[in-house]
Design a protein around this motif. Structure first.
Motif, PDB file in Angstrom:
ATOM      1  N   PRO A 187      -6.308  -6.840  -6.457  1.00  0.00           N
ATOM      2  CA  PRO A 187      -6.018  -8.224  -6.112  1.00  0.00           C
ATOM      3  C   PRO A 187      -5.548  -8.317  -4.672  1.00  0.00           C
ATOM      4  O   PRO A 187      -4.648  -7.597  -4.253  1.00  0.00           O
ATOM      5  CB  PRO A 187      -4.891  -8.583  -7.076  1.00  0.00           C
ATOM      6  CG  PRO A 187      -4.208  -7.292  -7.356  1.00  0.00           C
ATOM      7  CD  PRO A 187      -5.183  -6.186  -7.138  1.00  0.00           C
ATOM      8  N   HIS A 218      -0.106 -11.404   0.139  1.00  0.00           N
ATOM      9  CA  HIS A 218      -0.590 -10.096   0.591  1.00  0.00           C
ATOM     10  C   HIS A 218      -0.489 -10.058   2.109  1.00  0.00           C
ATOM     11  O   HIS A 218      -0.749 -11.065   2.769  1.00  0.00           O
ATOM     12  CB  HIS A 218      -2.045  -9.914   0.143  1.00  0.00           C
ATOM     13  CG  HIS A 218      -2.561  -8.530   0.379  1.00  0.00           C
ATOM     14  ND1 HIS A 218      -2.995  -8.117   1.602  1.00  0.00           N
ATOM     15  CD2 HIS A 218      -2.702  -7.476  -0.449  1.00  0.00           C
ATOM     16  CE1 HIS A 218      -3.378  -6.858   1.511  1.00  0.00           C
ATOM     17  NE2 HIS A 218      -3.213  -6.444   0.282  1.00  0.00           N
ATOM     18  N   PRO A 219      -0.150  -8.881   2.679  1.00  0.00           N
ATOM     19  CA  PRO A 219       0.013  -8.828   4.139  1.00  0.00           C
ATOM     20  C   PRO A 219      -1.266  -9.132   4.914  1.00  0.00           C
ATOM     21  O   PRO A 219      -1.189  -9.506   6.078  1.00  0.00           O
ATOM     22  CB  PRO A 219       0.470  -7.405   4.405  1.00  0.00           C
ATOM     23  CG  PRO A 219       0.710  -6.782   3.107  1.00  0.00           C
ATOM     24  CD  PRO A 219       0.230  -7.646   2.032  1.00  0.00           C
ATOM     25  N   ALA A 220      -2.443  -8.964   4.283  1.00  0.00           N
ATOM     26  CA  ALA A 220      -3.675  -9.254   5.011  1.00  0.00           C
ATOM     27  C   ALA A 220      -3.912 -10.744   5.129  1.00  0.00           C
ATOM     28  O   ALA A 220      -4.705 -11.179   5.934  1.00  0.00           O
ATOM     29  CB  ALA A 220      -4.863  -8.599   4.327  1.00  0.00           C
ATOM     30  N   PRO A 238      -9.508  -6.665   5.278  1.00  0.00           N
ATOM     31  CA  PRO A 238      -8.753  -7.541   6.179  1.00  0.00           C
ATOM     32  C   PRO A 238      -9.560  -7.989   7.387  1.00  0.00           C
ATOM     33  O   PRO A 238      -9.555  -9.175   7.715  1.00  0.00           O
ATOM     34  CB  PRO A 238      -7.569  -6.670   6.609  1.00  0.00           C
ATOM     35  CG  PRO A 238      -7.481  -5.602   5.614  1.00  0.00           C
ATOM     36  CD  PRO A 238      -8.868  -5.359   5.146  1.00  0.00           C
ATOM     37  N   PRO A 280      -1.582  -1.053  -8.228  1.00  0.00           N
ATOM     38  CA  PRO A 280      -2.938  -0.727  -7.742  1.00  0.00           C
ATOM     39  C   PRO A 280      -2.959  -0.351  -6.269  1.00  0.00           C
ATOM     40  O   PRO A 280      -3.750   0.500  -5.863  1.00  0.00           O
ATOM     41  CB  PRO A 280      -3.729  -2.011  -7.996  1.00  0.00           C
ATOM     42  CG  PRO A 280      -2.734  -3.057  -8.280  1.00  0.00           C
ATOM     43  CD  PRO A 280      -1.513  -2.391  -8.795  1.00  0.00           C
ATOM     44  N   PHE A 281      -2.080  -0.961  -5.468  1.00  0.00           N
ATOM     45  CA  PHE A 281      -2.041  -0.610  -4.046  1.00  0.00           C
ATOM     46  C   PHE A 281      -1.584   0.832  -3.868  1.00  0.00           C
ATOM     47  O   PHE A 281      -2.116   1.580  -3.048  1.00  0.00           O
ATOM     48  CB  PHE A 281      -1.100  -1.541  -3.295  1.00  0.00           C
ATOM     49  CG  PHE A 281      -1.496  -2.971  -3.372  1.00  0.00           C
ATOM     50  CD1 PHE A 281      -2.708  -3.393  -2.856  1.00  0.00           C
ATOM     51  CD2 PHE A 281      -0.680  -3.898  -3.970  1.00  0.00           C
ATOM     52  CE1 PHE A 281      -3.089  -4.716  -2.926  1.00  0.00           C
ATOM     53  CE2 PHE A 281      -1.050  -5.227  -4.045  1.00  0.00           C
ATOM     54  CZ  PHE A 281      -2.258  -5.630  -3.531  1.00  0.00           C
ATOM     55  N   GLU A 295      -0.989  -1.214   6.224  1.00  0.00           N
ATOM     56  CA  GLU A 295      -0.269  -2.328   5.620  1.00  0.00           C
ATOM     57  C   GLU A 295      -1.136  -3.561   5.410  1.00  0.00           C
ATOM     58  O   GLU A 295      -0.900  -4.309   4.479  1.00  0.00           O
ATOM     59  CB  GLU A 295       0.969  -2.683   6.438  1.00  0.00           C
ATOM     60  CG  GLU A 295       0.649  -3.253   7.805  1.00  0.00           C
ATOM     61  CD  GLU A 295       1.811  -4.063   8.337  1.00  0.00           C
ATOM     62  OE1 GLU A 295       2.938  -3.753   7.979  1.00  0.00           O
ATOM     63  OE2 GLU A 295       1.559  -4.996   9.101  1.00  0.00           O
ATOM     64  N   THR A 296      -2.158  -3.778   6.261  1.00  0.00           N
ATOM     65  CA  THR A 296      -2.959  -4.976   6.057  1.00  0.00           C
ATOM     66  C   THR A 296      -3.946  -4.811   4.908  1.00  0.00           C
ATOM     67  O   THR A 296      -4.496  -5.786   4.439  1.00  0.00           O
ATOM     68  CB  THR A 296      -3.743  -5.329   7.328  1.00  0.00           C
ATOM     69  OG1 THR A 296      -4.343  -4.151   7.832  1.00  0.00           O
ATOM     70  CG2 THR A 296      -2.840  -5.908   8.378  1.00  0.00           C
ATOM     71  N   GLU A 297      -4.177  -3.569   4.474  1.00  0.00           N
ATOM     72  CA  GLU A 297      -5.163  -3.362   3.422  1.00  0.00           C
ATOM     73  C   GLU A 297      -4.491  -3.139   2.075  1.00  0.00           C
ATOM     74  O   GLU A 297      -4.834  -3.779   1.098  1.00  0.00           O
ATOM     75  CB  GLU A 297      -6.035  -2.142   3.762  1.00  0.00           C
ATOM     76  CG  GLU A 297      -6.885  -2.379   4.995  1.00  0.00           C
ATOM     77  CD  GLU A 297      -7.228  -1.088   5.706  1.00  0.00           C
ATOM     78  OE1 GLU A 297      -7.243  -0.036   5.050  1.00  0.00           O
ATOM     79  OE2 GLU A 297      -7.463  -1.131   6.916  1.00  0.00           O
ATOM     80  N   VAL A 353      -0.908  -2.902   1.448  1.00  0.00           N
ATOM     81  CA  VAL A 353       0.527  -3.156   1.547  1.00  0.00           C
ATOM     82  C   VAL A 353       1.250  -1.967   2.175  1.00  0.00           C
ATOM     83  O   VAL A 353       1.198  -1.801   3.376  1.00  0.00           O
ATOM     84  CB  VAL A 353       1.124  -3.556   0.189  1.00  0.00           C
ATOM     85  CG1 VAL A 353       2.530  -4.090   0.374  1.00  0.00           C
ATOM     86  CG2 VAL A 353       0.261  -4.637  -0.467  1.00  0.00           C
TER      87      VAL A 353
END
Lengths: 383, 319
Positions: A6, A11-13, A344, B131-132, B212-214, B216
Motif C-alpha cells: 500500500p 506515505h512519505p512518497a 515515487p 510490508p515496508f 524513505e520515499t519508497e 518508509v
C-alpha cells in the motif's frame, strides 16, 4: 505469488493523502489500483454559494502551487460570461505572473523529483533557487505564494518601472541555475540511471488516455493551450513549445527544465514590451444567464473552468477540471511492468496535485451503482 | 584468568574501546556528518550534538512492539546488533597498534561480526510484520550479497599482500614499509573497499534498503522509542567500526608521532583518520542520487569485483 504494497493514504512518497494499491511480484509491479478522494473539499459546491468576487479567492485556494492559473482562468471565464475584454496591460501582467508561476512550479517539481530519487542535495539547491522566483512574485504582488493579483475585468497590481531592474537581476540568477540543472540532468550518471527508460508513456497511450501538459509533450504530443487556444498576452509573445519523444521520466523532466528557459525568455519579453494603459475595466456583476468555458495552460497542463450564470451575483454552476485529473489515467501504463523503486519518481513525473483533483462519487456497495446526492440529503448529513 | 583480567575485560567491552567510547564517538561523528551535509546542501544543519539529543529523546519515548511482530526477534535484533559491534571494537586497534583482545586470525572474526548488524536488521525487518519492513529486508539481503563479496575479496587481497590474517601484523607491516594506500598494486582493491563500505553503511547511492520515499524506513519502519535509539547507536558504532577497520587495513592504523616537541598519542591519530574516512563517505552520499537495487547489485558484481580481482592478480603476479 503477488504481495500488496500500500502506498498511502499516508506515505512519505506522497505529499498529499491518496491511496495507491500496488500488487507486486518481488520488486516488479503487476497491477495498480488508484483510489482518489481523500482530499475532497467540496469546492465546486462552495463556488455556487458565493458571489463572483469572493470566488476569485476561493479559486486561488484550490491549489497553492498554481493559484494564479486558477484565479486567472476563473476571472477570464467570468469575463467571457459577462462579455467584457480586459485591458492590454492587464493581460501582460497576467502572463508575467503566470510564467513566474510556471518557473517556480517546475523548480519545485525538480526539487521533489530529486528527493524521490534520493538526491537530497539537489532538492535543497533547487529549493534555494526557487526563492529568487518567490522574491520576484513578492515584488510584484506582495505575496510569495498567494498573490491575489487577479480581479474580474483586469488585475489589481501593476509592475512599476522601479521594480524592473531587480526583477531582471533575479531572472538572470534563475536562468543560470536552470541551465546548470539542465546540464546536470543530462550528464549525472546516477540521475540518468534512475530516470532513463522508466515510467514510459507511449505517444499512443498519451493520446488515448488524454494526457495533458508536460506529460503529453514528453511523449511527443504537441499540445499547449498557450498556442492552441491563446489567452492573455500569449498571442503577442514568441516562444517554443517544448516536446520530447521518449516519454520516460527523463523526457518529462527535460520538458519541464527546458520550459523554464522559455519562460525566462518570455518574462524578459513581457517586461520589455508591456504596453501602458489602464489595469482594469469596471464590471457589472449581475451577469445575465450565459455560459462559458475557459482553458489555461497551468504548469501541470490544461486547466479548464466552466461557468454558468443565472442573472444574479452568484454563479449557478462552476466546474473545474484540473490537469492532474486529466493526466491521472496515464499513471497505470507508466507503473505496470516497473519496479517498486520506481514508484515515487514515476508518480512524481506526473507532477501530481491531488487536492485540486479530488471528486466524490457515491457508490452503493451492494449494487455497485453510482448516484447523485441531492442538496437536501447533503444538508441533512451536515447537521 | 584472574580477577584483574576479568575486570579489565569488562572495562574494555563496556567503556573503552567498547560500548561507551564507540557510542560517544559514533554519535559525535554522525552529528558532524549531519552538520557537514547541511552545509553541503546550503543550509545550516543541526548542531553537532544533535544525535545525543535524538538519543535522549528516543529513550524517553514509549516502547512499542507491534501486535503483528514476533516479539523475541523484534526486541532482540537491535541488542544483538549493538552487542556484536561492541565486540568488534575490542578486536580493532584503537589506542595503540594492539587491540584489547588478541586473536591469531582476527580479520575473519571482524568480517563475521560486522555482518551481524546487517543480519539482525534483516531479522528485525522480517519479524516486524510490516510490508515496508519486509520489502526493505528483502532489498538488504540482495545488497548484502552485493557489497559483502567485494568487501571480503578486497580485504583478502590486502591479506595476501602482507601474508597474514592478523590486523596487528598488517599494522606492523605498514609501520615498516609505509601505508598500503601508497602501494599502487593495492589501489584498485582499496577503492573497491571504500565502495563496499558505502554499501555496508547504507549511504547514498546505496541507501536502498531504507529508501524513505519508497519503503518508509525499510526494516526499521516499525521500530520506535528506545529500540530505535539502540538501532541508531548501533548504526553510528558501525560507522566507527568500519572506518577503524579501513584505517588499520591501509592507513597505517593508530600510530603515535611527535609534531614539533608535542607528543601526539595514537588515539588522536585514530580519531583523525577515522574522521577522514567518515567525511569521505559523507561527501559521496551528498553528491549522488540513490540507485535501484538491481543497478547496485550489477555495479558491485561487475565494477567492484573487477577492481578487487585486478588488484588480486597484480599482487600475486607482479613481484
Amino acid at each position: 505469488m503477488t504481495m500488496v504494497i500500500p502506498i498511502g493514504p499516508q506515505h512519505p512518497a506522497l505529499k498529499e493523502p491518496e491511496y495507491f494499491r500496488f500488487e507486486v511480484k518481488g520488486e516488479e509491479i503487476v497491477d495498480v489500483d488508484i483510489y482518489f478522494g481523500y482530499a475532497h473539499r467540496g469546492i465546486e459546491e462552495t463556488f455556487a454559494r458565493r458571489n463572483y468576487k469572493h470566488n476569485i479567492y476561493l479559486s486561488e485556494r484550490i491549489c497553492g502551487i498554481c493559484n494564479i492559473c486558477h484565479s486567472t482562468c476563473y476571472s477570464m471565464a467570468v469575463e467571457r460570461v459577462a462579455g467584457i475584454e480586459p485591458p492590454e496591460r492587464a493581460k501582460y501582467v497576467r502572463s508575467l505572473i503566470l510564467e513566474l508561476e510556471r518557473i517556480h512550479s517546475h523548480l519545485l517539481w525538480l526539487a521533489v523529483a530529486a528527493h524521490q530519487i534520493g538526491f537530497d542535495t539537489l532538492f535543497m539547491l533547487a529549493m534555494r533557487d526557487r526563492e529568487h522566483v518567490m522574491d520576484m512574485r513578492e515584488i510584484i504582488s506582495g505575496g510569495r505564494v498567494h498573490s491575489a493579483t487577479n480581479a474580474i475585468g483586469g488585475v489589481r497590481r501593476d509592475v512599476t518601472r522601479e521594480q524592473v531592474p531587480k526583477l531582471l537581476e533575479n531572472l538572470d540568477k534563475v536562468e543560470r541555475s536552470v541551465n546548470y540543472y539542465i546540464n546536470l540532468f543530462q550528464t549525472d550518471r546516477t540521475i540518468r540511471s534512475r530516470c532513463e527508460g522508466v515510467g514510459v508513456l507511449t505517444r499512443e497511450d498519451a493520446i488515448k488516455l488524454c494526457a495533458v501538459g508536460p506529460v503529453a509533450r514528453a511523449s511527443g504530443v504537441k499540445t499547449d493551450i498557450r498556442v492552441d487556444d491563446p489567452y492573455a498576452a500569449y498571442p503577442n509573445l514568441s516562444f517554443e513549445v517544448i516536446t520530447e519523444t521518449d516519454g520516460d521520466v527523463m523526457a518529462k523532466g527535460m520538458v519541464r527544465l527546458r520550459e523554464m528557459v522559455e519562460s525566462v525568455k518570455m518574462v524578459r519579453q513581457i517586461l520589455k514590451e508591456m504596453p501602458n494603459g489602464p489595469l482594469r475595466v469596471p464590471v457589472d456583476l449581475k451577469i445575465p444567464p450565459n455560459e462559458a468555458v475557459q482553458r489555461v495552460e497551468a504548469p501541470r497542463g490544461e486547466l479548464l473552468y466552466y461557468i454558468r450564470s443565472n442573472g444574479s451575483e452568484i454563479p449557478e454552476r462552476v466546474r473545474v477540471r484540473t490537469p492532474t485529473y486529466a493526466s491521472a489515467p496515464s499513471l497505470k501504463p507508466m507503473f505496470v511492468g516497473g519496479t517498486v523503486a520506481e514508484i515515487p519518481i514515476v508518480l512524481w513525473s506526473l507532477d501530481v496535485c491531488f487536492a485540486c483533483n479530488d471528486r466524490v462519487t457515491l457508490v452503493d456497495a451492494n449494487t455497485g451503482k453510482a448516484r447523485v446526492v441531492t442538496m437536501e440529503e447533503l444538508r441533512r448529513w451536515r447537521s | 584468568m584472574n580477577f584483574l583480567e576479568i575486570l579489565q575485560f569488562i572495562y574494555n567491552s563496556l567503556v573503552f574501546p567498547g560500548l561507551l567510547f564507540a557510542s560517544v564517538i559514533g554519535l559525535l561523528y554522525i552529528g558532524i556528518d549531519r552538520k557537514v551535509t547541511g552545509h553541503l546542501q546550503h543550509r545550516i544543519g543541526p548542531p553537532i550534538w544533535q544525535e545525543f539529543l535524538d538519543f535522549g529523546k528516543l529513550m524517553t519515548k514509549e516502547d512499542i512492539t507491534p501486535a503483528a511482530a514476533i516479539k523475541p526477534v523484534f526486541v532482540g535484533a537491535p541488542l544483538l546488533a549493538l552487542g556484536s559491534l561492541a565486540a568488534v571494537m575490542l578486536l580493532l586497534p584503537v589506542a595503540s597498534a594492539q587491540p584489547s583482545l588478541r586473536l591469531t586470525a582476527d580479520i575473519i572474526v571482524i568480517i563475521y561480526l560486522l555482518n551481524i548488524p546487517a543480519i539482525s536488521m534483516i531479522l528485525g525487518g522480517y519479524s516486524s510484520g510490516s510490508p515496508f519492513a519486509i520489502a526493505g529486508a528483502g532489498r538488504y539481503i540482495v545488497q548484502l550479497l552485493g557489497y559483502e563479496f567485494v568487501f571480503i575479496l578486497s580485504i583478502a587481497t590486502i591479506a595476501v599482500k602482507v601474508g597474514t590474517l592478523n590486523l596487528t601484523d598488517i599494522i606492523s607491516y605498514q609501520t615498516a614499509n609505509g601505508w598500503l594506500l601508497l602501494d599502487w598494486k593495492l589501489l584498485p582493491a582499496i577503492v573497491a573497499t571504500l565502495i563496499a563500505a558505502q554499501g555496508k553503511l547504507l549511504r547514498a547511492p546505496f541507501d536502498i534498503p531504507e529508501a524513505e520515499t519508497e519503503i518508509v524506513a525499510g526494516p526499521l519502519t516499525e521500530y520506535s522509542g528506545p529500540k530505535l535509539a539502540i538501532w541508531r547507536t548501533a548504526y553510528n558504532v558501525e560507522t566507527i567500526a568500519v572506518a577503524a577497520l579501513l584505517v588499520s587495513l591501509f592507513l597505517g592504523g593508530p600510530t603515535p608521532y611527535t609534531f614539533g616537541n608535542i607528543q601526539i598519542p595514537a588515539i588522536v591519530d585514530f580519531l583523525i583518520k577515522t574522521f577522514l574516512i567518515v567525511m569521505l563517505t559523507t561527501v559521496v552520499r551528498n553528491i549522488v542520487a540513490r540507485v535501484r537495487i538491481d543497478q547496485a547489485l550489477k555495479f558491485y558484481w561487475t565494477f567492484g569485483v573487477l577492481l578487487a580481482v585486478i588488484s588480486m592478480i597484480l599482487v600475486m603476479v607482479v613481484p
